[in-house]
Every structure is written in C-alpha cells, then in structure tokens.
Design an enzyme around this catalytic site. Structure first.
Site, PDB file in Angstrom:
ATOM      1  N   HIS A 173      -4.229  -5.858  10.435  1.00 34.63           N
ATOM      2  CA  HIS A 173      -3.456  -4.617  10.595  1.00 34.63           C
ATOM      3  C   HIS A 173      -4.269  -3.652  11.444  1.00 34.63           C
ATOM      4  O   HIS A 173      -5.449  -3.455  11.223  1.00 34.63           O
ATOM      5  CB  HIS A 173      -3.173  -4.008   9.220  1.00 34.63           C
ATOM      6  CG  HIS A 173      -1.987  -3.107   9.211  1.00 34.63           C
ATOM      7  ND1 HIS A 173      -1.948  -1.929   9.917  1.00 34.63           N
ATOM      8  CD2 HIS A 173      -0.782  -3.227   8.603  1.00 34.63           C
ATOM      9  CE1 HIS A 173      -0.774  -1.346   9.724  1.00 34.63           C
ATOM     10  NE2 HIS A 173      -0.035  -2.121   8.942  1.00 34.63           N
ATOM     11  N   LEU A 176      -3.835   7.137   5.280  1.00 27.10           N
ATOM     12  CA  LEU A 176      -3.381   5.968   6.043  1.00 27.10           C
ATOM     13  C   LEU A 176      -2.876   6.376   7.426  1.00 27.10           C
ATOM     14  O   LEU A 176      -3.292   5.824   8.440  1.00 27.10           O
ATOM     15  CB  LEU A 176      -2.262   5.247   5.279  1.00 27.10           C
ATOM     16  CG  LEU A 176      -1.682   4.024   5.983  1.00 27.10           C
ATOM     17  CD1 LEU A 176      -2.681   2.876   5.976  1.00 27.10           C
ATOM     18  CD2 LEU A 176      -0.386   3.573   5.308  1.00 27.10           C
ATOM     19  N   LEU A 228       4.132   5.653   1.732  1.00 22.39           N
ATOM     20  CA  LEU A 228       3.249   5.169   2.795  1.00 22.39           C
ATOM     21  C   LEU A 228       3.037   6.239   3.871  1.00 22.39           C
ATOM     22  O   LEU A 228       1.908   6.548   4.251  1.00 22.39           O
ATOM     23  CB  LEU A 228       3.874   3.896   3.384  1.00 22.39           C
ATOM     24  CG  LEU A 228       3.042   3.077   4.350  1.00 22.39           C
ATOM     25  CD1 LEU A 228       3.240   1.586   4.055  1.00 22.39           C
ATOM     26  CD2 LEU A 228       3.478   3.335   5.779  1.00 22.39           C
ATOM     27  N   GLU A 247       4.157  -8.192   6.700  1.00 17.27           N
ATOM     28  CA  GLU A 247       3.434  -8.327   7.974  1.00 17.27           C
ATOM     29  C   GLU A 247       3.184  -9.792   8.349  1.00 17.27           C
ATOM     30  O   GLU A 247       2.959 -10.103   9.512  1.00 17.27           O
ATOM     31  CB  GLU A 247       2.090  -7.576   7.919  1.00 17.27           C
ATOM     32  CG  GLU A 247       2.208  -6.071   8.079  1.00 17.27           C
ATOM     33  CD  GLU A 247       2.532  -5.354   6.782  1.00 17.27           C
ATOM     34  OE1 GLU A 247       2.791  -6.030   5.764  1.00 17.27           O
ATOM     35  OE2 GLU A 247       2.546  -4.112   6.781  1.00 17.27           O
ATOM     36  N   MET A 301      -2.069  -2.253  -1.192  1.00 13.32           N
ATOM     37  CA  MET A 301      -1.024  -1.321  -0.764  1.00 13.32           C
ATOM     38  C   MET A 301       0.305  -1.601  -1.476  1.00 13.32           C
ATOM     39  O   MET A 301       1.069  -0.704  -1.753  1.00 13.32           O
ATOM     40  CB  MET A 301      -0.825  -1.373   0.748  1.00 13.32           C
ATOM     41  CG  MET A 301      -0.261  -2.676   1.276  1.00 13.32           C
ATOM     42  SD  MET A 301      -0.193  -2.706   3.088  1.00 13.32           S
ATOM     43  CE  MET A 301       1.014  -1.448   3.409  1.00 13.32           C
ATOM     44  N   GLU A 311       6.768 -10.042  10.426  1.00  3.84           N
ATOM     45  CA  GLU A 311       6.203  -9.707  11.739  1.00  3.84           C
ATOM     46  C   GLU A 311       5.625 -10.936  12.459  1.00  3.84           C
ATOM     47  O   GLU A 311       5.933 -11.185  13.628  1.00  3.84           O
ATOM     48  CB  GLU A 311       5.123  -8.638  11.557  1.00  3.84           C
ATOM     49  CG  GLU A 311       4.662  -8.063  12.879  1.00  3.84           C
ATOM     50  CD  GLU A 311       3.692  -6.905  12.695  1.00  3.84           C
ATOM     51  OE1 GLU A 311       3.544  -6.415  11.567  1.00  3.84           O
ATOM     52  OE2 GLU A 311       3.080  -6.509  13.701  1.00  3.84           O
ATOM     53  N   ARG A 340      -0.725   1.107  -4.093  1.00  5.86           N
ATOM     54  CA  ARG A 340      -0.771   2.474  -3.564  1.00  5.86           C
ATOM     55  C   ARG A 340       0.629   3.009  -3.264  1.00  5.86           C
ATOM     56  O   ARG A 340       0.867   4.205  -3.381  1.00  5.86           O
ATOM     57  CB  ARG A 340      -1.653   2.458  -2.289  1.00  5.86           C
ATOM     58  CG  ARG A 340      -1.913   3.787  -1.654  1.00  5.86           C
ATOM     59  CD  ARG A 340      -2.787   4.650  -2.529  1.00  5.86           C
ATOM     60  NE  ARG A 340      -2.955   5.970  -1.935  1.00  5.86           N
ATOM     61  CZ  ARG A 340      -2.093   6.966  -2.075  1.00  5.86           C
ATOM     62  NH1 ARG A 340      -0.991   6.792  -2.789  1.00  5.86           N
ATOM     63  NH2 ARG A 340      -2.313   8.132  -1.512  1.00  5.86           N
ATOM     64  N   TYR A 341       1.543   2.120  -2.848  1.00  8.05           N
ATOM     65  CA  TYR A 341       2.851   2.614  -2.390  1.00  8.05           C
ATOM     66  C   TYR A 341       4.038   1.974  -3.107  1.00  8.05           C
ATOM     67  O   TYR A 341       5.187   2.244  -2.755  1.00  8.05           O
ATOM     68  CB  TYR A 341       3.011   2.376  -0.872  1.00  8.05           C
ATOM     69  CG  TYR A 341       1.816   2.807  -0.083  1.00  8.05           C
ATOM     70  CD1 TYR A 341       1.402   4.137  -0.094  1.00  8.05           C
ATOM     71  CD2 TYR A 341       1.059   1.893   0.654  1.00  8.05           C
ATOM     72  CE1 TYR A 341       0.278   4.546   0.603  1.00  8.05           C
ATOM     73  CE2 TYR A 341      -0.061   2.294   1.356  1.00  8.05           C
ATOM     74  CZ  TYR A 341      -0.439   3.613   1.323  1.00  8.05           C
ATOM     75  OH  TYR A 341      -1.564   4.013   2.012  1.00  8.05           O
ATOM     76  N   ASP A 392       0.762 -13.115   1.131  1.00  7.58           N
ATOM     77  CA  ASP A 392       1.876 -12.879   2.050  1.00  7.58           C
ATOM     78  C   ASP A 392       2.557 -11.562   1.745  1.00  7.58           C
ATOM     79  O   ASP A 392       2.696 -11.173   0.592  1.00  7.58           O
ATOM     80  CB  ASP A 392       2.911 -14.005   1.892  1.00  7.58           C
ATOM     81  CG  ASP A 392       2.586 -15.182   2.784  1.00  7.58           C
ATOM     82  OD1 ASP A 392       2.109 -14.955   3.912  1.00  7.58           O
ATOM     83  OD2 ASP A 392       2.797 -16.324   2.340  1.00  7.58           O
TER      84      ASP A 392
END
Ligand code: FES
Length: 384
Positions: free
Chosen positions: A230, A64, A58, A310, A42, A314, A131-132, A307
């Site tokens: 996730h 997604l 995203l 998230e 991602m 998070e 992807r983003y 890493d």
C-alpha cells in the site's frame, strides 16, 4: 543544513538487550492469568451495509490521510461519494471483506501454538481490534475487561511500521484505554514491527515458489516478481515515516531467501486523491512492463497478512483480470498458511522471552512529527 530532532522526537534512550530490543522497561509483572494478544489491523467491512462507516472512519483518520482542519466534514463527503462504488467492489469479491474471518482464525491458531510454546504465560487469548471496521478497538477492550485480562500484547498485523497504520492503531488504543481503563488495570506491551522475521520471510518465499511452479521451466527464472505494498502520501513519507525502508527490507529478505533467482521490483498500490503518493504505482508498472513485452509477472502482496479488497479486487480484478495476460499472476496471501501461523506464534513467543515492552525503533518519533498524540501514546506504552 543539519537536521535537529525536536525535544519531543525522542522519548528516552532505550537500553538494548542482545537482540537489539529495548529493555529500559521490562514486560509488566502481573499476577498469573490469561495473556491477551490483540491483533491490530485496519479491518474491512464484513458486509455491504458496513461500507459507509468503514470509509468514513478511514478518511476521518488524520494519521492515515491528513486532510487538515476540514478532515471530519471532508471525510463524510468523500465516504458518501465513494460508498456506491466501493459497495460494488465488495459485492464483486463475495459480499464483504474476509479480513475479520482470517484475523480471528490467525488469532485462535496462534494462541493454540503459544499455549504449548510458552506454558508459563498460558492461557493465551486472541483478540482482534480493527481501526476502521468491527470489531473496533473500544469493543475489543471492553471484551478483554469482561474476560478479566490483566496482561496484554498489542501485536500489529502490519509487519512494517508506518505511523499511518500501526501508529494510528496504537494512538487509538491509547485513547480508548484512557477512557475505558483509566487506572491501567491492563498492562500492555507492544509488538510494533516484524518486517524481517524469518518465519514471515520464509512463508512469503514459499508462496512465491508455489506460484513460480505454474510457469514453464524455460521461462521460470525470467518471471518478474513485483512486490506490491500500500502506498503512502508523500507528505507522510517526507515526515520521516519508516514504512518504505521496512517494506524494502522485507522484499530484500524474501529475495535473499529465494537466492535472488528472479528479477524484482518494489511497487506501490491503492493511491487515492490528487496529491503526490509514493510510486511507482503497481498498475502503471504492470502496464508498462506488458508494453515492453515482459508478460510473465507475479504480484506479491508484501505488506498485508491476509486477503482483503486491495488483493482480491485491486490486484486480482482491476489489474490481473483486466490486463488479460495469462502470464500475470498473484502469489497467495499469507492467510491461514501453517508456516505463517507458526511465524505469528514465534513473534509473540520471542517477545515474551525478550522481556521488551516495544522495539528500540518505537522510542523514536518521526523527525518531522509535531503531533502530541504520537508522544503521548508512546509515553503511555513505554511506561507500562
Ligand atoms: Fe510519525 Fe508522529 S507521525 S511519530
């Protein structure tokens, strides 16, 4: 009520080799040259000014986060609303996501090992396609064309397959290929999942053992292992997405490797928005366990290969630091661990030896999927 697969749901029956991999079509035969290996992920903004574009892409990805026919304007609005807060989060973890740095390191080191393991397909050249965030899929494909790549492997860095992650990356790769390589000069094969690969499992187990050593021997086998992945919207889960089962398979394999020395649970993080998501949520679980007096917990990021926000924000800051409980820790991420790099090389080496264009599972769409892009991209990759 019986469930019936739509005609679109199964592309065609695969022929399996001894390892259960599809060989109905074999790896593309191309003249000798570099083998491109593209790590799909991602991605994340490497710098603060990249945050808005990252968030917009995203939320604009219906694979997604399905937002219906207003996906595009809603994506702009949500990205605009969330940018200041997320920029602050990236500032708190050092000014950007380390995922590009780790991905490029993993690709380079993996290729060095592959050149020795598989001289017949050497030289191997590693690429990253996010992807983003940059490098995006089209930038990477242009670079590969510039480098003269004719044979390539799309290697997902989501070990457990979800249509919202690996599926989205492959759909994007197919779309970009259609416009940039209409004559299919590059022949592709796909590593679409590797949830129970022994090297992956052993590395997770080693990182958990390393963390367990930080606890007093008297409590060590009571430490709760919380595998955190996730989450997914329930609308995606109920379409028949294979991700929850594959994440559970990884967690169970790691526990078997550890000989089930500790109690464990699989929990889910990073839910956004008001709709229903797969739970129990990681943060709620930690709070609830602490309330019950269970204060020795290791969080294990089981679905990320390096890493990123998230884990670093998070898990480390929002959950562990805020909880202020000494016994709550996190296992290190896979990042550049030598065992993990060996595992990456082994996954690719096995793929090259097996001669399969994709796994057997990749042939099947989600039972409830009605998206043409899913069948079109499969048809493209499976016909290579
Ligand atoms: Fe799973 Fe389309 S959403 S195959």
């Amino acid at each position: 009520m019986s469930l019936r697969l739509s005609a679109r749901a199964v592309i065609r029956p695969p022929i399996l080799n001894s390892r259960g991999l599809a060989t109905a079509t074999s790896l593309p035969k191309v003249s000798r040259g570099p083998t491109g290996i593209v790590l799909l992920n991602m991605g994340g903004p490497s710098t603060i000014p990249e945050v808005y574009d990252f968030l917009y892409r995203l939320f604009a990805d219906g694979d997604l986060i399905p937002l219906g026919r207003y996906q595009e304007p809603l994506a702009r609005f949500i990205a605009w609303r969330r940018t200041p807060k997320i920029e602050h989060h990236y500032e708190e973890i050092g000014g950007g996501s380390p995922i590009r740095k780790w991905s490029e390191f993993q690709a380079t080191e993996m290729c060095k090992r592959l050149d020795k393991l598989s001289p017949e397909t050497a030289p191997h050249k590693g690429y990253v396609a996010f992807r983003y965030a940059k490098p995006l899929t089209d930038e990477t494909l242009k670079q590969m064309q510039h480098d003269g790549i004719k044979r390539a492997i799309a290697f997902t860095q989501y070990p457990q397959y979800s249509c919202s992650t690996t599926g989205s990356s492959l759909n994007e790769l197919w779309k970009v290929t259609k416009s940039l390589d209409p004559n299919s000069e590059i022949k592709w094969s796909v590593i679409d999942r590797w949830p129970t690969h022994s090297g992956l499992v052993k590395t997770f187990a080693q990182l958990i053992k390393d963390k367990l050593k930080e606890y007093d021997e008297k409590v060590r086998d009571k430490v709760i292992l919380l595998f955190s992945a996730h989450s997914l919207p329930m609308s995606v889960v109920n379409r028949g997405d294979p991700y929850p089962a594959e994440v559970a398979a990884t967690a169970h394999s790691v526990m078997r490797e550890l000989k089930f020395t500790n109690p464990y649970r699989l929990v889910w993080q990073s839910q956004v928005g008001p709709s229903a998501w797969l739970g129990a949520q990681t943060s709620d679980t930690v709070k609830s366990l602490v309330k019950k007096g269970q204060t020795n917990i290791i969080l294990v990021p089981i679905a990320f290969t390096s890493d990123h926000i998230e884990t670093l924000h998070e898990l480390d800051l929002e959950i562990i630091k805020e909880t202020k409980v000494e016994g709550i820790k996190r296992a290190e991420s896979l990042n550049g661990h030598p065992m993990f790099i060996d595992a990456l090389a082994d996954v690719v080496h096995s793929h090259l030896k097996d001669g399969a264009v994709a796994s057997n599972q990749y042939h099947m769409q989600c039972p409830m999927c009605k998206k043409e892009v899913c069948s079109d991209s499969r048809r493209f990759f499976l016909s290579q």
